[in-house]
Design an enzyme around this catalytic site. Structure first.
Site, PDB file in Angstrom:
ATOM      1  N   ASN A  27      -7.693   3.364   0.987  1.00 27.46           N
ATOM      2  CA  ASN A  27      -7.136   3.986  -0.220  1.00 27.46           C
ATOM      3  C   ASN A  27      -8.217   4.537  -1.152  1.00 27.46           C
ATOM      4  OD1 ASN A  27      -8.137   1.561  -1.034  1.00 27.46           O
ATOM      5  ND2 ASN A  27      -6.305   0.869  -2.094  1.00 27.46           N
ATOM      6  N   HIS A  34     -11.372  -3.398 -10.644  1.00 26.12           N
ATOM      7  CA  HIS A  34     -10.064  -4.053 -10.496  1.00 26.12           C
ATOM      8  C   HIS A  34     -10.031  -5.136  -9.416  1.00 26.12           C
ATOM      9  CE1 HIS A  34      -8.980   0.017  -8.458  1.00 26.12           C
ATOM     10  NE2 HIS A  34      -9.371  -0.806  -7.528  1.00 26.12           N
ATOM     11  N   HIS A  61      -3.342  -1.902 -11.672  1.00 22.63           N
ATOM     12  CA  HIS A  61      -4.521  -1.184 -11.169  1.00 22.63           C
ATOM     13  C   HIS A  61      -4.181   0.092 -10.433  1.00 22.63           C
ATOM     14  CE1 HIS A  61      -3.605  -2.580  -7.160  1.00 22.63           C
ATOM     15  NE2 HIS A  61      -4.736  -2.141  -6.663  1.00 22.63           N
TER      16      HIS A  61
END
Lengths: 159, 506
Positions: B227, B354, B429
């Site tokens: 991601n 995060h 996040h």
């Protein structure tokens, strides 16, 4: 490199059949591998991981490296075996494997020695698949039932 | 795990307001505190469906729903306040992703858990602004996207192009962004707009295995896969004009660059090494947990301290990594526009982590306490006037950068006082996965996804074709739902909405 190019025997270059699949998991992927022995299931599981990183059809056998894994129990052994393979890919020699042959599979002292056949990963030659961050113990299963001839492993890798 | 049917499970959950649910003690064994999770109606359904599926007879998949994981975290020794699930919560390794939990440092039983940080230590988001307008970029958008893709190494097996040897690496691990500054990769003011000023002082490279360092060295300055991304975005909507202008975001159409990446193989190996150590520490100190994946050690044990020092080194690695890509991004823009990055006003707006654990002071039951705050898939969101946020944001609150999924919007939020009291200054996040990767590949078609992105005016450069399906917007929760929930619940405040025009991915 243990053997020079061209130093492979015919047997070295035979590619075993695929005995693994990828199962659903929300964020990650679960490897499911099997075989006619637990040793084969382990080898297949290692190949399942490499198969997720690239398309293995593009990989050639050009070098062989040997890894060793040690642990305190079977799950630990599977975990460390895969971790060693991931390490072989992540650092020098950056090896992407086409074939794995476990030469020592000691389930009493929990030790594996494995010959890893493949070549250095090269962007451009090898399609980029997913990156494996880590091996996990999450929902790990080892099925070892010789009487039913069932040998299977399940591992979730973090990607 | 306690076996109950779905309706019995629901008795332990209580909706306390339209955006917040309480998880009562007893939902999982030995809960020291209650759990809580923030969802709106849409996200609530996803959350409860996950629970319902796990209650079906014969479910032996072995992974726990997020809501159970939040409750298991509430059972860890030394936890204070509540175990918090943010709106993007989903099932993870031990802790849920989108889970925060704080532990009292003064309590000798309190623990630190690598599972509460995640494998990608200090995965985070950085936002760079420019003084360009969308119309300046559109004519050369494809070239710019290609240039960015050529500059930043992406995807599995890619290697960094920042020259680095083993000694440089040791220094970088210790110094974080101070190393990047010394080597000339970043500007002095970049550090100011970064959590911890881009350097955790307790980092100790000697607590990091050689294995981690070896894995990290070739990957420094690489984006990664999955991601992670670099996106060229434009300001789509401004909700808070004052806060946005403090960030240098003055008008819609203004171009910014978002970089989402972490500590690469280095952090993954630090986490892997720590999990092995902690299994031993748990046996020795007889720490009982509900789930083997919640491997942990007492904060003040050797293993606990070693992990925190190694984790800090990994955090520094991640900042150097994002800084290296900041450098490459500035170069790519400078070449395309034939202007210096300075003249393009390419300042760092902010940089958030995060996946991290930090020692922070918080007020618990009216008293100031020193806590070890784990944020996994959760972003720090400190309110205005907090001493740890830079001067520029003292009046607005800390900027919080929320990356969307490929082709969807991203957001800039700011921290609030309510978030400080309710969630120890933490918020969401990102989008959070909704579909499994395999399901995404089965249900979505490569061409369809690309055509859709193209029709939205988004250029895309991606190293791995299957990522296109896996990372398609349909695979994720709607980031707008997630952000709106945080805003409505008051734990952070919407400032700016950003829309992507080009995506670079692994």
């Amino acid at each position: 490199m243990d053997e020079e190019m061209g130093g492979f025997t015919h047997d070295d270059l035979i590619i075993p059949p695929v005995k693994y699949e990828y199962l659903d998991h929300t964020a990650d992927v679960q490897l499911h591998a099997w075989g006619d022995s637990l040793k084969e299931a382990f080898e297949q599981c290692g190949m399942a991981m490499f198969g997720y990183m690239t398309d293995l059809a593009y990989v050639q056998i050009k070098e062989v490296h040997t890894i060793e894994a040690n642990a305190d129990d079977m799950m630990g052994l599977l975990y460390h075996f895969l971790d060693e393979l991931l390490y072989l890919f992540s650092v020098e020699p950056f090896l992407i494997c086409k074939k794995l042959v476990i030469t020592e599979f000691n389930t009493e002292e929990f030790r594996i020695v494995c010959k890893c056949y493949g070549e250095e990963f090269q962007i451009g030659k090898h399609p980029q698949g997913s990156e494996v961050k880590a091996i996990t113990y999450s929902a790990m299963q080892i099925v070892d039932e010789p009487k039913d001839n069932r040998f299977e492993v399940f591992v979730i890798i973090d990607i | 795990m306690v076996v109950r049917n779905y309706n019995e499970e629901l008795k332990y959950l209580e909706k306390i307001n339209p955006y917040c649910w309480r998880i009562k003690k007893g939902f999982q064994p030995n809960m020291n505190v209650e759990g809580v999770f923030y969802v709106n109606n849409t996200l609530e359904k996803l959350m409860l469906d996950e629970l319902r599926n796990s209650c079906r007879p014969g479910m032996t998949g072995g992974f726990l729903p997020g809501v159970k994981q939040i409750a298991n975290v509430a059972a860890l020794p030394g936890i204070v306040g509540r175990s918090v699930g943010l709106p993007d919560v989903h099932s993870g390794y031990g802790f849920a992703i989108g889970n925060m939990a704080a532990f009292d440092v003064s309590d000798p039983k309190s623990i630190v858990s690598p599972g509460g940080v995640g494998f990608d230590i200090n995965c985070g988001v950085r936002l760079l602004r420019t003084n360009l307008h969308e119309k300046d970029v559109l004519p050369i958008k494809e070239q710019l996207a290609q240039s960015l893709f050529d500059h930043i190494p992406v995807g599995v097996g890619s290697k960094g192009i920042i020259p680095m040897n083993a000694r440089d690496m040791e220094e970088a691990l210790e110094m974080g962004m101070d190393w990047s500054l010394r080597e000339g990769y970043v500007w002095a003011e970049d550090k100011e707009h970064c959590e911890e000023y881009g350097r955790m002082l307790n980092a100790d490279p000697s607590k990091v295995s050689l294995r981690s360092k070896k894995r990290g060295l070739p990957q420094l300055g690489t984006l990664g896969a999955g991601n992670h991304y670099a996106e060229i975005q434009v300001v789509d909507e401004i909700y808070d004009k004052y806060a946005a202008s403090k960030m240098g975001l003055e008008r819609t159409g203004q171009v910014v660059v978002m970089i989402h990446s972490g500590s690469r193989g280095f952090g993954h190996q630090v986490a892997t090494d720590a999990l092995v150590q902690m299994e031993k520490a748990m046996k020795r100190d007889q720490i009982a947990v509900n789930d083997r994946q919640l491997a942990c050690a007492r904060i003040n044990s050797v293993e606990g301290q070693d992990y925190l020092k190694a984790m800090a080194a990994a955090a520094n690695f991640a900042w150097v990594n994002r800084s290296s890509m900041t450098f490459l991004t500035r170069q790519a823009f400078a070449k395309q526009f034939k202007m210096a990055p300075d003249d393009l006003d390419m300042h760092v707006i902010y940089d958030v982590s995060h996946n991290i654990a930090k020692i922070e002071e918080h007020v618990v039951d009216g008293k100031v306490k020193t806590l070890l705050v784990h944020r996994k898939g959760s972003t720090r969101a400190f309110p205005p006037h907090h001493p740890l946020i830079p001067v520029d944001y003292q009046l607005t609150g800390q900027p919080v950068l929320i990356g969307g999924s490929m082709g969807t919007c991203s957001y800039v939020l700011t921290g609030t006082h309510q978030g400080m009291t309710e969630t120890f200054g933490s918020t969401c996040h990102g989008a959070g996965r909704a579909l499994s990767r395999a399901k995404s590949r089965r249900n979505l078609d490569y061409k369809d996804v690309l055509t859709k992105l193209e029709s939205m005016g988004i250029s895309i450069r991606v190293a791995s074709p299957k990522l296109v399906m896996e990372e398609a917007p349909e695979s994720y929760k709607n980031v707008t739902d997630v952000v709106n929930t945080c805003h409505a619940a008051g734990i952070s405040k919407k400032t700016v909405k950003l829309r992507p025009i080009a995506v670079i991915k692994g």
